[in-house]
Design an enzyme around this catalytic site. Structure first.
Site, short mmCIF file in Angstrom:
data_model
loop_
_atom_site.label_atom_id
_atom_site.label_comp_id
_atom_site.label_asym_id
_atom_site.label_seq_id
_atom_site.Cartn_x
_atom_site.Cartn_y
_atom_site.Cartn_z
N ASP B 16 12.45 -2.45 3.52
CA ASP B 16 11.07 -2.55 3.07
C ASP B 16 10.55 -3.91 3.51
O ASP B 16 11.32 -4.79 3.92
CB ASP B 16 11.02 -2.44 1.53
CG ASP B 16 9.62 -2.60 0.97
OD1 ASP B 16 8.68 -2.06 1.59
OD2 ASP B 16 9.44 -3.28 -0.06
N SER B 17 9.23 -4.09 3.42
CA SER B 17 8.66 -5.39 3.75
C SER B 17 9.07 -6.45 2.74
O SER B 17 8.90 -7.64 2.99
CB SER B 17 7.14 -5.28 3.79
OG SER B 17 6.66 -4.87 2.53
N TYR B 48 3.26 -6.21 4.91
CA TYR B 48 2.99 -5.59 6.21
C TYR B 48 1.56 -5.04 6.26
O TYR B 48 0.99 -4.86 7.34
CB TYR B 48 3.95 -4.41 6.47
CG TYR B 48 5.36 -4.79 6.88
CD1 TYR B 48 5.75 -6.12 7.03
CD2 TYR B 48 6.30 -3.79 7.15
CE1 TYR B 48 7.05 -6.44 7.42
CE2 TYR B 48 7.59 -4.10 7.56
CZ TYR B 48 7.96 -5.43 7.68
OH TYR B 48 9.24 -5.74 8.08
N GLY B 49 1.02 -4.77 5.08
CA GLY B 49 -0.24 -4.03 4.97
C GLY B 49 -1.43 -4.65 5.67
O GLY B 49 -2.40 -3.98 6.02
N CYS B 79 9.16 2.07 2.68
CA CYS B 79 7.88 1.36 2.72
C CYS B 79 6.87 2.32 3.32
O CYS B 79 7.09 2.85 4.41
CB CYS B 79 8.04 0.11 3.59
SG CYS B 79 6.49 -0.71 4.01
N ASN B 80 5.79 2.57 2.60
CA ASN B 80 4.80 3.54 3.07
C ASN B 80 4.11 3.07 4.35
O ASN B 80 3.89 3.85 5.27
CB ASN B 80 3.78 3.82 1.97
CG ASN B 80 4.36 4.70 0.87
OD1 ASN B 80 4.30 5.91 0.97
ND2 ASN B 80 4.98 4.11 -0.13
N THR B 81 3.76 1.78 4.40
CA THR B 81 3.08 1.24 5.58
C THR B 81 3.96 1.41 6.82
O THR B 81 3.51 1.87 7.87
CB THR B 81 2.77 -0.26 5.38
OG1 THR B 81 2.05 -0.42 4.16
CG2 THR B 81 1.95 -0.80 6.53
N GLU B 158 4.10 -7.70 -9.23
CA GLU B 158 4.60 -8.96 -8.69
C GLU B 158 4.45 -10.10 -9.70
O GLU B 158 5.35 -10.93 -9.86
CB GLU B 158 3.86 -9.32 -7.40
CG GLU B 158 4.08 -8.35 -6.23
CD GLU B 158 5.42 -8.56 -5.52
OE1 GLU B 158 6.07 -9.59 -5.75
OE2 GLU B 158 5.81 -7.65 -4.75
N CYS B 206 3.30 4.31 -3.10
CA CYS B 206 3.65 2.91 -2.86
C CYS B 206 4.94 2.67 -3.63
O CYS B 206 5.06 3.10 -4.78
CB CYS B 206 2.55 1.97 -3.35
SG CYS B 206 3.02 0.22 -3.36
N THR B 207 5.88 1.99 -3.00
CA THR B 207 7.20 1.85 -3.64
C THR B 207 7.18 0.92 -4.85
O THR B 207 8.14 0.88 -5.61
CB THR B 207 8.26 1.40 -2.61
OG1 THR B 207 7.76 0.31 -1.85
CG2 THR B 207 8.60 2.55 -1.67
N HIS B 208 6.09 0.16 -5.05
CA HIS B 208 5.97 -0.63 -6.28
C HIS B 208 5.62 0.25 -7.49
O HIS B 208 5.94 -0.10 -8.62
CB HIS B 208 4.85 -1.68 -6.15
CG HIS B 208 5.25 -2.91 -5.41
ND1 HIS B 208 5.21 -2.98 -4.04
CD2 HIS B 208 5.68 -4.13 -5.84
CE1 HIS B 208 5.59 -4.19 -3.66
NE2 HIS B 208 5.89 -4.91 -4.73
#
Lengths: 300, 300
Positions: B16-17, B48-49, B79-81, B158, B206-208
């Site tokens: 992931d980023s 990355y977004g 990571c979706n992006t 975050e 989104c992985t968050h």
């Protein structure tokens, strides 16, 4: 609301150009024994494979509308040709949800391969349409797909089905009537192009082919996983009904009902019992003119 | 050969980023407790977004090559992006198989909806990319997709992660530290556009976001099924490893190993423990220059 008690007793609708889709109906009856099934076989206009895409779309729409009129909760397009030609059209035009056989088969083939080389065994038309190749490459752009036309397999199945009660009884007792030296030789000859290419997963991309899975597996060898789009579509159907809380209640006595455009429903019932793996008790005739009326207003 | 005894002890690679992909790693550790995991978080270059697709493709290729060098048996782009920008490129360039988070999430959302109206909750970039809408419409052309940008959810997670050991301990003990009146109000405000539209399935793109599934479910109500792409990707991974006979043996003691481009690995380890749901015992630093060397020769 207690969601865990939700259920839906309406039948699962299944259609095909003829008898082949009964392998999908059989997989559904085996895996989801509580589900009622309403099957439509357009035998009179079979095969779809030699028709134009436009015509297949119209026939598929008529079949799907006939099922929708009979209150099915979901429609399974149990025909590779109709899935390739008409699935997205049906999904857009009908309010009842519709699934096809190609996507589940393609996904299972990818999930099964280690060598990332997959074979697709189908009728010539399905191979030429590239529908499996596209579905597979969309899921894994690094997989090599090898199509193999095996139209003769349909003839093998159909001609065996035309034989008498003796063979039929052996089949219903569980014998693999297709596992003969002649059939195995023809299968070996046909799938030779798939051998020696490090292919380790082969998808059966025609609803007739699961009936030949014995000879096909034998010819491909132990190292090759044979994926049946009929089985995989049933897995997908089960996941859908479970997630949507639309499985029939456990106490339901399921009804299996069959309709065909064939003129002789006795022939349909006899041959169909082979494929469905148990006698077709309720078979009705549907007239093409009744279907025509269902496509009025769409000019498809 | 007795196929039923085949196994593969190599780790599952996940990248992931930054930290978000640890929700996927957590789902893997919970569902497949015998599997070793090798995680790579490109924290130094996160997010990355806001980068170009070309740049995201290069970073994703470097991350995937780093994992491949560490002998993983499969790579999960958590990571979706990166999935939207780079999945097919990675699949074409790498010999190790690669799966993403979008397809499994899209399929589960479709399989869950009865109203055929699906919501996608994701960062603004993922919503704008249309990747979920495309994946959903390819599977069911009759489903309406409603995207909802919820970039503030990443900040909520975050900022909470940045707090001290007291909150962290409550989290590790199983408390939902995000289920506060303030967070619930912000979640309700953000997802308001999804309400009143007869949507009955929402995918967390989104992985968050799985960390906020409590407040999100509360805001959407009982009638809406919340689908986590992290959970669904893990289901897909399990199916793949099972079909390919590449699950680790039942007797394996798994290793969970983490690598990050972050300068301060202590911060990564502390915040990561939150998301992974258990302490990150083995965390190493990877220098960007080491990654650069992996992309030589491709000029991507």
């Amino acid at each position: 609301m207690n969601k865990s008690h939700a259920s839906d007793e309406r039948p699962v609708g299944v259609f095909d150009s003829g008898l082949g889709g009964l392998t999908v109906a059989r997989a559904i009856a085996n895996s989801l024994p509580g589900e009622s099934i309403c099957y439509f076989g357009d035998t009179k206009r079979c095969p779809y494979g030699t028709r134009s895409e436009r015509e297949v779309r119209r026939f598929a729409l008529e079949a799907a509308r006939w099922l929708a009129k009979h209150q099915v909760k979901i429609i399974v397009v149990a025909c590779n040709t109709a899935t390739a030609a008409a699935l997205s059209t049906l999904q857009q035009l009908l309010s009842v949800p519709v699934i096809g056989v190609i996507e589940p088969g393609a996904r299972a083939a990818i999930n099964s391969t280690r060598s990332r080389r997959v074979g697709v065994l189908a009728t010539e038309l399905t191979v030429r349409s590239g529908a499996y190749t596209q579905a597979i490459e969309r899921l894994d752009a690094g997989v090599d797909v090898y199509g193999c036309a095996a139209s003769s397999f349909v003839d093998i199945v159909e001609s065996e089905l035309a034989t008498g009660a003796h063979v039929r009884d052996r089949w219903l007792e569980g014998a693999d009537i297709f596992d003969t030296p002649e059939v195995c030789a023809e299968v070996r000859r046909t799938i030779a192009p798939l051998c020696g290419r490090d292919i380790d997963a082969v998808v059966l991309g025609c609803t007739h082919f699961p009936l030949l899975s014995g000879p096909i597996s034998k010819a491909l060898g132990d190292q090759v996983r044979v994926v049946s789009s009929a089985e995989e579509t049933t897995r997908e159907l089960a996941d859908i009904l479970m997630r949507r809380e639309q499985l029939a209640a456990a106490t339901t006595v399921p009804e299996h009902r069959f309709a065909t455009t064939a003129d002789d429903i006795a022939v349909f019932a006899a041959a169909g019992s082979f494929i469905f793996g148990r006698p077709l008790k309720s078979v009705e005739h549907v007239d093409i003119s009744e279907l025509d009326a269902l496509s009025v207003g769409h000019g498809a």
